[in-house]
Design a protein around this motif. Structure first.
Motif, PDB file in Angstrom:
ATOM      1  N   GLY A 226      -1.642 -13.236 -10.596  1.00 33.85           N
ATOM      2  CA  GLY A 226      -0.268 -12.769 -10.457  1.00 33.85           C
ATOM      3  C   GLY A 226      -0.163 -11.477  -9.669  1.00 33.85           C
ATOM      4  N   TYR A 227      -1.294 -11.002  -9.174  1.00 34.61           N
ATOM      5  CA  TYR A 227      -1.297  -9.788  -8.357  1.00 34.61           C
ATOM      6  C   TYR A 227      -2.469  -9.836  -7.385  1.00 34.61           C
ATOM      7  N   LEU A 228      -2.392  -8.968  -6.388  1.00 29.65           N
ATOM      8  CA  LEU A 228      -3.499  -8.748  -5.466  1.00 29.65           C
ATOM      9  C   LEU A 228      -3.848  -7.271  -5.544  1.00 29.65           C
ATOM     10  N   GLY A 229      -5.120  -6.960  -5.402  1.00 29.25           N
ATOM     11  CA  GLY A 229      -5.523  -5.560  -5.350  1.00 29.25           C
ATOM     12  C   GLY A 229      -5.182  -4.978  -3.987  1.00 29.25           C
ATOM     13  N   SER A 230      -5.005  -3.669  -3.928  1.00 30.12           N
ATOM     14  CA  SER A 230      -4.675  -3.003  -2.668  1.00 30.12           C
ATOM     15  C   SER A 230      -5.712  -3.281  -1.587  1.00 30.12           C
ATOM     16  N   GLU A 231      -6.993  -3.204  -1.960  1.00 30.54           N
ATOM     17  CA  GLU A 231      -8.052  -3.444  -0.983  1.00 30.54           C
ATOM     18  C   GLU A 231      -8.021  -4.882  -0.475  1.00 30.54           C
ATOM     19  N   GLU A 232      -7.768  -5.800  -1.382  1.00 25.74           N
ATOM     20  CA  GLU A 232      -7.699  -7.217  -1.040  1.00 25.74           C
ATOM     21  C   GLU A 232      -6.534  -7.479  -0.070  1.00 25.74           C
ATOM     22  N   LEU A 233      -5.359  -6.949  -0.392  1.00 31.93           N
ATOM     23  CA  LEU A 233      -4.203  -7.139   0.475  1.00 31.93           C
ATOM     24  C   LEU A 233      -4.424  -6.464   1.832  1.00 31.93           C
ATOM     25  N   THR A 234      -5.009  -5.288   1.823  1.00 29.97           N
ATOM     26  CA  THR A 234      -5.288  -4.578   3.079  1.00 29.97           C
ATOM     27  C   THR A 234      -6.197  -5.415   3.966  1.00 29.97           C
ATOM     28  N   LYS A 235      -7.211  -6.035   3.374  1.00 26.41           N
ATOM     29  CA  LYS A 235      -8.126  -6.881   4.151  1.00 26.41           C
ATOM     30  C   LYS A 235      -7.355  -8.009   4.838  1.00 26.41           C
ATOM     31  N   TYR A 236      -6.515  -8.694   4.084  1.00 27.86           N
ATOM     32  CA  TYR A 236      -5.748  -9.798   4.661  1.00 27.86           C
ATOM     33  C   TYR A 236      -4.773  -9.313   5.734  1.00 27.86           C
ATOM     34  N   MET A 237      -4.096  -8.210   5.464  1.00 36.28           N
ATOM     35  CA  MET A 237      -3.026  -7.750   6.348  1.00 36.28           C
ATOM     36  C   MET A 237      -3.532  -7.069   7.615  1.00 36.28           C
ATOM     37  N   THR A 238      -4.770  -6.595   7.610  1.00 32.57           N
ATOM     38  CA  THR A 238      -5.287  -5.904   8.802  1.00 32.57           C
ATOM     39  C   THR A 238      -6.266  -6.758   9.602  1.00 32.57           C
ATOM     40  N   GLN A 239      -6.681  -7.886   9.039  1.00 32.12           N
ATOM     41  CA  GLN A 239      -7.696  -8.686   9.735  1.00 32.12           C
ATOM     42  C   GLN A 239      -7.234 -10.092  10.086  1.00 32.12           C
ATOM     43  N   GLU A 240      -6.086 -10.495   9.597  1.00 31.76           N
ATOM     44  CA  GLU A 240      -5.613 -11.868   9.820  1.00 31.76           C
ATOM     45  C   GLU A 240      -4.282 -11.864  10.559  1.00 31.76           C
ATOM     46  N   GLY A 241      -3.995 -12.935  11.278  1.00 26.07           N
ATOM     47  CA  GLY A 241      -2.696 -13.111  11.930  1.00 26.07           C
ATOM     48  C   GLY A 241      -2.356 -11.975  12.866  1.00 26.07           C
ATOM     49  N   GLU A 242      -1.142 -11.460  12.724  1.00 27.55           N
ATOM     50  CA  GLU A 242      -0.709 -10.304  13.503  1.00 27.55           C
ATOM     51  C   GLU A 242      -0.981  -9.078  12.631  1.00 27.55           C
ATOM     52  N   PRO A 243      -2.130  -8.417  12.848  1.00 28.90           N
ATOM     53  CA  PRO A 243      -2.596  -7.398  11.917  1.00 28.90           C
ATOM     54  C   PRO A 243      -1.710  -6.154  11.848  1.00 28.90           C
ATOM     55  N   PHE A 244      -1.605  -5.626  10.639  1.00 21.54           N
ATOM     56  CA  PHE A 244      -0.938  -4.349  10.404  1.00 21.54           C
ATOM     57  C   PHE A 244      -1.897  -3.244  10.808  1.00 21.54           C
ATOM     58  N   SER A 245      -1.369  -2.125  11.240  1.00 21.63           N
ATOM     59  CA  SER A 245      -2.195  -0.951  11.508  1.00 21.63           C
ATOM     60  C   SER A 245      -2.530  -0.297  10.167  1.00 21.63           C
ATOM     61  N   GLN A 246      -3.500   0.588  10.170  1.00 24.73           N
ATOM     62  CA  GLN A 246      -3.861   1.302   8.944  1.00 24.73           C
ATOM     63  C   GLN A 246      -2.670   2.132   8.457  1.00 24.73           C
ATOM     64  N   GLU A 247      -1.944   2.731   9.396  1.00 32.45           N
ATOM     65  CA  GLU A 247      -0.760   3.527   9.053  1.00 32.45           C
ATOM     66  C   GLU A 247       0.303   2.659   8.375  1.00 32.45           C
ATOM     67  N   GLU A 248       0.543   1.465   8.902  1.00 26.72           N
ATOM     68  CA  GLU A 248       1.514   0.554   8.295  1.00 26.72           C
ATOM     69  C   GLU A 248       1.084   0.150   6.894  1.00 26.72           C
ATOM     70  N   MET A 249      -0.212  -0.067   6.709  1.00 25.65           N
ATOM     71  CA  MET A 249      -0.712  -0.457   5.389  1.00 25.65           C
ATOM     72  C   MET A 249      -0.536   0.665   4.372  1.00 25.65           C
ATOM     73  N   ILE A 250      -0.839   1.882   4.778  1.00 25.14           N
ATOM     74  CA  ILE A 250      -0.681   3.023   3.871  1.00 25.14           C
ATOM     75  C   ILE A 250       0.783   3.143   3.451  1.00 25.14           C
ATOM     76  N   GLU A 251       1.675   3.008   4.422  1.00 27.43           N
ATOM     77  CA  GLU A 251       3.109   3.086   4.151  1.00 27.43           C
ATOM     78  C   GLU A 251       3.541   1.990   3.170  1.00 27.43           C
ATOM     79  N   MET A 252       3.075   0.766   3.417  1.00 29.34           N
ATOM     80  CA  MET A 252       3.453  -0.351   2.565  1.00 29.34           C
ATOM     81  C   MET A 252       2.882  -0.189   1.161  1.00 29.34           C
ATOM     82  N   LEU A 253       1.603   0.145   1.056  1.00 35.53           N
ATOM     83  CA  LEU A 253       0.975   0.259  -0.256  1.00 35.53           C
ATOM     84  C   LEU A 253       1.587   1.390  -1.071  1.00 35.53           C
ATOM     85  N   THR A 254       1.975   2.455  -0.409  1.00 38.64           N
ATOM     86  CA  THR A 254       2.643   3.556  -1.102  1.00 38.64           C
ATOM     87  C   THR A 254       3.927   3.060  -1.748  1.00 38.64           C
ATOM     88  N   ALA A 255       4.607   2.153  -1.053  1.00 32.52           N
ATOM     89  CA  ALA A 255       5.883   1.643  -1.554  1.00 32.52           C
ATOM     90  C   ALA A 255       5.733   0.562  -2.617  1.00 32.52           C
TER      91      ALA A 255
END
Length: 159
Positions: free
Chosen positions: A106-135
């Motif tokens: 029912g959840y994903l860990g921050s590290e797990e989500l970061t891996k998917y979001m920065t390495q797959e598809g249209e990757p997020f930048s590290q800055e975008e990930m920090i912003e998203m995870l903070t929120a």
């Protein structure tokens, strides 16, 4: 469509202006072009990287690295009225998260989500990930409870 209701376009432009102003850190009616994607996402639009690149090309001031509200507002209004960058349906987002959540926690860990979001598809930048995870990440355990998060990713597009 928004044009059928009196004042709908003005309401839409007010919403766009408010999103723009949130990133106008110098209060000079401009934003850094690197903030444009976040503004667009906050308005419930999800362009491809190519669409985003093309949009920035339309609104950037002479390749100076910033966009003025006078260019951004009409371009973004047109995007929203034409539903150019539609959001993904809630149920499809839930299915995507459930595929990533192999153990059905029912959840994903921050590290797990970061891996998917920065390495797959249209990757997020590290800055975008920090912003998203903070929120969205639970501050106590760094988990992203995706059923709650989906509500933040989708926006009511009716004006």
């Amino acid at each position: 469509m928004a044009e059928n209701r009196p004042g709908a376009v003005q309401d839409l432009q007010k919403k766009i202006r408010e999103a723009f102003e949130a990133f106008d850190y110098e209060s000079n009616n401009t934003v850094d072009v690197r903030e444009i994607s976040t503004i667009i996402y906050s308005l419930g639009c999800f362009p491809t990287q190519q669409d985003l690149h093309d949009f920035i090309g339309q609104v950037e001031e002479d390749h100076a690295g910033f966009a003025h509200v006078d260019k951004f507002l009409p371009a973004m209004t047109k995007v929203l009225l034409e539903n150019k960058f539609p959001p993904i349906a809630d149920d499809l987002l839930l299915q995507a998260f459930e595929v990533l959540d192999k153990n059905k926690k029912g959840y994903l860990g921050s590290e797990e989500l970061t891996k998917y979001m920065t390495q797959e598809g249209e990757p997020f930048s590290q800055e975008e990930m920090i912003e998203m995870l903070t929120a969205v990440a639970d501050q106590d355990n760094n988990h992203i409870y995706y059923k709650d998060f989906i509500g933040q990713l989708t926006v009511d597009t009716e004006v």
